[in-house]
Design a protein around this motif. Structure first.
Motif, mmCIF file in Angstrom:
data_model
loop_
_atom_site.group_PDB
_atom_site.id
_atom_site.type_symbol
_atom_site.label_atom_id
_atom_site.label_comp_id
_atom_site.label_asym_id
_atom_site.label_seq_id
_atom_site.Cartn_x
_atom_site.Cartn_y
_atom_site.Cartn_z
ATOM 1 N N SER A 1 -4.448 25.900 16.410
ATOM 2 C CA SER A 1 -4.025 25.270 15.884
ATOM 3 C C SER A 1 -4.006 24.876 14.008
ATOM 4 C CB SER A 1 -3.908 23.751 16.943
ATOM 5 O OG SER A 1 -4.724 23.582 15.866
ATOM 6 N N PHE A 2 -4.980 24.528 14.181
ATOM 7 C CA PHE A 2 -4.973 24.598 12.388
ATOM 8 C C PHE A 2 -4.747 25.522 11.922
ATOM 9 C CE2 PHE A 2 -7.275 20.965 14.377
ATOM 10 C CZ PHE A 2 -6.357 19.578 13.503
ATOM 11 N N ILE A 3 -6.097 26.299 12.029
ATOM 12 C CA ILE A 3 -5.045 28.197 11.545
ATOM 13 C C ILE A 3 -3.803 28.200 11.645
ATOM 14 C CG2 ILE A 3 -5.381 30.960 11.232
ATOM 15 C CD1 ILE A 3 -8.627 29.782 12.858
ATOM 16 N N ALA A 4 -3.359 27.824 12.141
ATOM 17 C CA ALA A 4 -1.035 28.154 12.218
ATOM 18 C C ALA A 4 -0.994 27.407 11.586
ATOM 19 C CB ALA A 4 -1.006 27.976 13.949
ATOM 20 N N ILE A 5 -1.503 26.211 11.582
ATOM 21 C CA ILE A 5 -0.131 25.232 10.516
ATOM 22 C C ILE A 5 -0.944 25.833 9.063
ATOM 23 C CG2 ILE A 5 -2.023 23.342 10.589
ATOM 24 C CD1 ILE A 5 1.685 23.217 10.757
ATOM 25 N N ASP A 6 -1.972 25.651 9.321
ATOM 26 C CA ASP A 6 -2.208 26.628 7.718
ATOM 27 C C ASP A 6 -1.227 28.136 7.206
ATOM 28 O OD1 ASP A 6 -3.913 24.732 6.883
ATOM 29 O OD2 ASP A 6 -6.073 25.717 7.283
ATOM 30 N N GLN A 7 -1.336 28.153 7.897
ATOM 31 C CA GLN A 7 -0.765 29.920 7.990
ATOM 32 C C GLN A 7 0.966 29.093 7.610
ATOM 33 O OE1 GLN A 7 -1.337 33.232 7.784
ATOM 34 N NE2 GLN A 7 -3.365 32.179 7.868
ATOM 35 N N ILE A 8 1.521 28.512 8.041
ATOM 36 C CA ILE A 8 2.749 28.360 7.857
ATOM 37 C C ILE A 8 2.767 27.883 7.051
ATOM 38 C CG2 ILE A 8 4.864 26.399 8.867
ATOM 39 C CD1 ILE A 8 4.653 29.021 10.389
ATOM 40 N N PRO B 1 15.333 22.456 15.361
ATOM 41 C CA PRO B 1 14.091 20.785 15.168
ATOM 42 C C PRO B 1 13.604 20.648 16.049
ATOM 43 C CG PRO B 1 16.883 20.678 15.591
ATOM 44 C CD PRO B 1 17.027 22.400 15.580
ATOM 45 N N GLN B 2 13.594 21.418 16.936
ATOM 46 C CA GLN B 2 11.886 21.525 18.095
ATOM 47 C C GLN B 2 10.844 22.120 17.164
ATOM 48 O OE1 GLN B 2 15.158 22.651 18.578
ATOM 49 N NE2 GLN B 2 15.957 21.383 20.270
ATOM 50 N N LEU B 3 10.860 23.810 16.489
ATOM 51 C CA LEU B 3 9.857 23.415 16.004
ATOM 52 C C LEU B 3 9.340 22.950 14.780
ATOM 53 C CD1 LEU B 3 10.818 27.093 16.102
ATOM 54 C CD2 LEU B 3 8.542 26.977 17.359
ATOM 55 N N LYS B 4 10.226 22.824 13.887
ATOM 56 C CA LYS B 4 10.211 21.631 12.777
ATOM 57 C C LYS B 4 9.029 20.470 13.312
ATOM 58 C CE LYS B 4 13.731 22.297 9.743
ATOM 59 N NZ LYS B 4 14.373 22.497 8.570
ATOM 60 N N GLU B 5 9.651 20.074 14.509
ATOM 61 C CA GLU B 5 8.809 18.637 15.633
ATOM 62 C C GLU B 5 7.171 19.204 15.309
ATOM 63 O OE1 GLU B 5 10.742 17.094 18.413
ATOM 64 O OE2 GLU B 5 12.656 16.608 17.571
ATOM 65 N N VAL B 6 7.520 20.872 15.797
ATOM 66 C CA VAL B 6 5.586 20.672 15.993
ATOM 67 C C VAL B 6 5.867 20.673 14.961
ATOM 68 C CG1 VAL B 6 5.010 22.347 16.915
ATOM 69 C CG2 VAL B 6 6.692 22.393 18.332
ATOM 70 N N MET B 7 5.517 21.485 13.997
ATOM 71 C CA MET B 7 4.941 21.525 12.192
ATOM 72 C C MET B 7 4.663 20.344 11.674
ATOM 73 S SD MET B 7 5.371 24.967 12.734
ATOM 74 C CE MET B 7 5.682 26.038 13.360
ATOM 75 N N THR B 8 5.328 19.609 12.350
ATOM 76 C CA THR B 8 5.127 17.988 12.161
ATOM 77 C C THR B 8 3.802 17.180 12.369
ATOM 78 O OG1 THR B 8 7.670 17.618 11.025
ATOM 79 C CG2 THR B 8 6.265 15.495 10.978
ATOM 80 N N SER B 9 4.070 17.871 14.185
ATOM 81 C CA SER B 9 2.764 17.545 14.757
ATOM 82 C C SER B 9 1.452 17.956 14.036
ATOM 83 C CB SER B 9 3.086 17.034 15.910
ATOM 84 O OG SER B 9 2.182 17.356 17.152
ATOM 85 N N LEU B 10 1.174 18.891 14.147
ATOM 86 C CA LEU B 10 0.313 19.981 13.776
ATOM 87 C C LEU B 10 -0.086 19.081 11.933
ATOM 88 C CD1 LEU B 10 1.306 23.281 14.940
ATOM 89 C CD2 LEU B 10 -0.434 21.574 15.526
ATOM 90 N N ASN B 11 -0.059 18.892 11.137
ATOM 91 C CA ASN B 11 -0.359 18.748 10.388
ATOM 92 C C ASN B 11 -0.248 17.701 10.418
ATOM 93 O OD1 ASN B 11 0.631 20.542 7.392
ATOM 94 N ND2 ASN B 11 2.866 20.353 8.569
#
Length: 395
Positions: A263-270, A284-294
């Motif tokens: 999950s951390f590797i993924a958000i670093d890539q994003i 909007p759903q994926l943006k919520e996921v990106m916010t949560s991972l950050n």
């Protein structure tokens, strides 16, 4: 050169703040420690923070520095290396080794790659009749070689099949090395299905290695940088985005033991692609996921007192939140602001504490949601010697 701000801060603390070495009350208690560091002196200009750190150590009266400069290998060592590689006596490889040493200036990687180049261009051949390697010294001496390792490597990389080079670009997005589990999760998708097969050729060519059974690593960081710099910045950002998105989508299927790290590797890539059109067009759903991972990454960074990284994750989290975030995503927005407030305090930024605590006080729905920010404000005032301000904030 690759140490981040938090690592250099820790190093400075270990070197300059010697009171942590001995808890004895005796003033003459002898305290000492040995720290060994390595860096490339010819690349210091690219890392001003490291240079400042080293200059501070040099100027500190309590620090004694011994510098050991590692030069290129000499002709004798080059001859030993080539003799071992070709399985020939030293006396037979000496002339070849001298030429290789001259061409490579004693750089071991350069010497290795030059010998490989000679073999690829059929200037170094194995004779079945003589049962040994043979070469023509005039041909070897006339073989041109690029002035830089990076240029030389790009010439070698350009001869690889397209699919292999594209697989190396994917691998380069993770840095010098990447776990097999991460690549395995990517290879389950249609776009990266041929990843492992394509990397086999790179392993055969000695461009990458597989160590400890599950780690793919570039033979040299210069190779990784050459591959990474090949694509224009905007195209590389898009590749980061596609990689990160596929990893995020694969989190639901990967093993539990891997989900946290991936999950951390993924958000670093994003995050490296946050300014691309693709990132802006996320649902909007994926943006919520990106916010949560950050947010998760920021809170973990705070657990390790890495305030700079925490602030970076927080700011990226804000970018993925839409307008009116306090109204439509109150809890994540509150936690991001709490993390930003604490990170600002740890980063010695009273202005940041004031900014984020002020936003929390303005938008908090209940008194309990103001407590964490209020505590940070009190700590900030107390740390700055403002006792009265700390008391007033508490009241």
């Amino acid at each position: 050169q690759w140490a981040d701000h938090a690592s250099l801060s820790l190093l400075s603390s270990l070197v300059l703040e010697s009171d942590h070495l001995n808890d004895d009350d005796e003033e003459d208690a002898h305290q000492s420690q040995l720290i060994v560091c390595s860096y490339r002196s010819n690349e210091l200009d690219r890392s001003p923070e490291l240079k400042t750190c080293l200059d501070t150590f040099e100027a500190a009266p309590s620090v004694r520095i011994t510098s050991i400069n590692l030069e290129g290998i000499d002709k004798s060592s080059t001859n030993t290396m080539i003799s071992d590689t070709l399985k020939l006596p030293l006396r037979l490889t000496r002339s070849l080794a001298n030429a290789v040493h001259t061409k490579s200036s004693g750089n071991p990687l350069f010497a290795k790659m030059f010998v490989v180049l000679l073999a690829e261009e059929k200037k170094l051949n194995y004779s079945l009749e003589e049962h040994r390697w043979q070469w023509d010294m005039d041909v070897v001496r006339n073989t041109t070689i690029s002035e830089g390792v990076a240029v030389f490597m790009m010439a070698k990389l350009s001869r690889l099949p397209k699919v292999t080079f594209e697989a190396l670009q994917v691998m380069a997005c993770f840095g010098v090395k990447v776990d097999e589990d991460v690549l395995g999760l990517l290879s389950e998708t249609e776009e990266f299905a041929a990843l492992f097969t394509s990397l086999e050729r790179a392993i055969q060519e000695g461009i990458i290695e597989k160590r400890n059974g599950n780690v793919f690593i570039f033979a040299h960081d210069t190779i990784q940088q050459s591959v990474y710099d090949f694509l224009p910045e905007d195209q590389m950002a898009e590749l980061h985005f596609r990689i990160g998105l596929q990893l995020v989508k694969g989190l639901s299927t990967c093993e539990h033991r891997l989900s946290h790290s991936i999950s951390f590797i993924a958000i670093d890539q994003i995050n490296k692609a946050k300014d691309t059109d693709s990132a802006s067009a996320l649902s909007p759903q994926l943006k919520e996921v990106m916010t949560s991972l950050n947010l998760s990454a920021a809170e973990l960074a705070l657990d390790f007192a890495d305030a700079s990284s925490a602030l970076s994750y927080v700011h990226n989290g804000f970018l993925f939140m839409g307008e009116n975030s306090w109204e439509v995503a109150y809890k994540p927005c509150l936690r991001l602001h709490e993390a930003a407030c604490l990170a600002s305090y740890l980063n010695a930024s009273p202005a940041g504490v004031s900014k984020y605590s002020g936003l929390i006080m303005e938008h908090a729905r209940v008194l309990e949601d103001k407590i964490k920010a209020s505590c940070v404000v009190i700590q900030t005032s107390a740390s700055n010697g403002d006792t009265e301000g700390a008391i007033n904030s508490g009241l």
